[in-house]
Design a protein around this motif. Structure first.
Motif, PDB file in Angstrom:
ATOM      1  N   ILE A  22       0.819  -1.368  -0.130  1.00 36.65           N
ATOM      2  CA  ILE A  22      -0.105   0.093   0.087  1.00 36.65           C
ATOM      3  C   ILE A  22       0.917   1.279  -0.016  1.00 36.65           C
ATOM      4  O   ILE A  22       0.491   2.230  -0.857  1.00 36.65           O
ATOM      5  N   ILE A  23       1.973   1.273   0.898  1.00 38.49           N
ATOM      6  CA  ILE A  23       2.808   2.480   0.887  1.00 38.49           C
ATOM      7  C   ILE A  23       3.441   2.670  -0.453  1.00 38.49           C
ATOM      8  O   ILE A  23       3.611   3.733  -0.854  1.00 38.49           O
ATOM      9  N   ARG A  24       3.961   1.658  -1.078  1.00 38.72           N
ATOM     10  CA  ARG A  24       4.597   1.823  -2.374  1.00 38.72           C
ATOM     11  C   ARG A  24       3.796   2.143  -3.353  1.00 38.72           C
ATOM     12  O   ARG A  24       3.955   3.057  -4.236  1.00 38.72           O
ATOM     13  N   LEU A  25       2.505   1.711  -3.438  1.00 37.81           N
ATOM     14  CA  LEU A  25       1.364   2.060  -4.638  1.00 37.81           C
ATOM     15  C   LEU A  25       1.048   3.849  -4.586  1.00 37.81           C
ATOM     16  O   LEU A  25       1.206   4.565  -5.329  1.00 37.81           O
ATOM     17  N   VAL A  26       0.903   3.986  -3.297  1.00 43.71           N
ATOM     18  CA  VAL A  26       0.719   5.567  -2.772  1.00 43.71           C
ATOM     19  C   VAL A  26       1.670   6.508  -3.249  1.00 43.71           C
ATOM     20  O   VAL A  26       1.705   7.288  -3.875  1.00 43.71           O
ATOM     21  N   VAL A  27       3.000   5.940  -2.643  1.00 43.29           N
ATOM     22  CA  VAL A  27       3.968   6.780  -2.825  1.00 43.29           C
ATOM     23  C   VAL A  27       4.491   7.089  -4.392  1.00 43.29           C
ATOM     24  O   VAL A  27       4.821   7.953  -4.921  1.00 43.29           O
ATOM     25  N   GLY A  28       4.645   5.519  -4.858  1.00 45.16           N
ATOM     26  CA  GLY A  28       4.976   5.680  -6.158  1.00 45.16           C
ATOM     27  C   GLY A  28       4.083   6.463  -7.041  1.00 45.16           C
ATOM     28  O   GLY A  28       4.557   7.161  -8.120  1.00 45.16           O
ATOM     29  N   VAL A  75       6.252   1.435  -7.638  1.00 43.76           N
ATOM     30  CA  VAL A  75       4.836   0.819  -7.604  1.00 43.76           C
ATOM     31  C   VAL A  75       4.882  -0.743  -7.711  1.00 43.76           C
ATOM     32  O   VAL A  75       4.456  -1.583  -7.034  1.00 43.76           O
ATOM     33  N   VAL A  76       5.914  -1.315  -8.713  1.00 43.50           N
ATOM     34  CA  VAL A  76       5.982  -2.728  -8.960  1.00 43.50           C
ATOM     35  C   VAL A  76       7.090  -3.318  -7.864  1.00 43.50           C
ATOM     36  O   VAL A  76       7.096  -4.687  -7.815  1.00 43.50           O
ATOM     37  N   GLY A  77       7.714  -2.572  -6.948  1.00 41.35           N
ATOM     38  CA  GLY A  77       8.503  -3.078  -6.172  1.00 41.35           C
ATOM     39  C   GLY A  77       9.987  -3.401  -6.729  1.00 41.35           C
ATOM     40  O   GLY A  77      10.502  -4.665  -6.256  1.00 41.35           O
TER      41      GLY A  77
END
Length: 161
Positions: A22-28, A75-77
């Protein structure tokens, strides 16, 4: 994990592996959206005009690539911790060189609050990793930082005694 141990885990704790996603999706996605604010030439010109930085074209393209490509990779990590370092530096420079002039939360918008939240999310990714739902984890590139191992006791020699 057995079914008996699953029952003993509170429902909210079962969602813990989803938090980094969730953090990666939002920040990215916010980084990508922020990239639409300036073209490389506009950002480079801004950097040269406001701060007198050299190589404005290179800076403009670097920041634009960081926001678009880095945001997408976040987003994709993929290469998550490296992107978090670079984007954190960008956020800190933005906060201290520009946003701090506007204050924390001015009524007109802007200010430090949004970059500070992004910085917090980036530091979370840097310190805790991209999580289990990431390409980094899938490729085995980021299995998390293990706790420091204790060193074996050093053998003493007769000279040490």
């Amino acid at each position: 994990m057995t079914s008996a141990s699953l029952v003993s885990v509170p429902p909210v704790q079962r969602l813990t592996p989803v938090a980094p996603l969730i953090i990666r999706l939002v920040v990215g996605s916010v980084l990508i959206a922020h990239g639409f604010h300036f073209s490389p030439a506009e950002f480079g010109g801004f950097a040269a005009q406001e701060f007198g930085l050299p190589f404005p074209g290179l800076i403009g393209w670097g920041v634009t690539l960081l926001l678009f490509v880095g945001g997408g990779l976040l987003v994709v990590g993929l290469l998550s911790r490296l992107i978090a370092i670079a984007a954190s530096v960008h956020m800190m420079l933005g906060i201290f060189l520009w946003d701090i002039k506007e204050g924390f939360a001015p009524q007109a918008g802007g200010g430090v609050q949004i970059p500070l939240l992004l910085l917090a999310g980036l530091l979370l990714v840097l310190l805790s990793g991209p999580g289990p739902f990431s390409i980094d984890k899938l490729l085995g590139w980021d299995d998390g930082w293990s706790r420091p191992r204790t060193l074996p006791a050093q053998a003493t020699t007769s000279a040490d005694a």
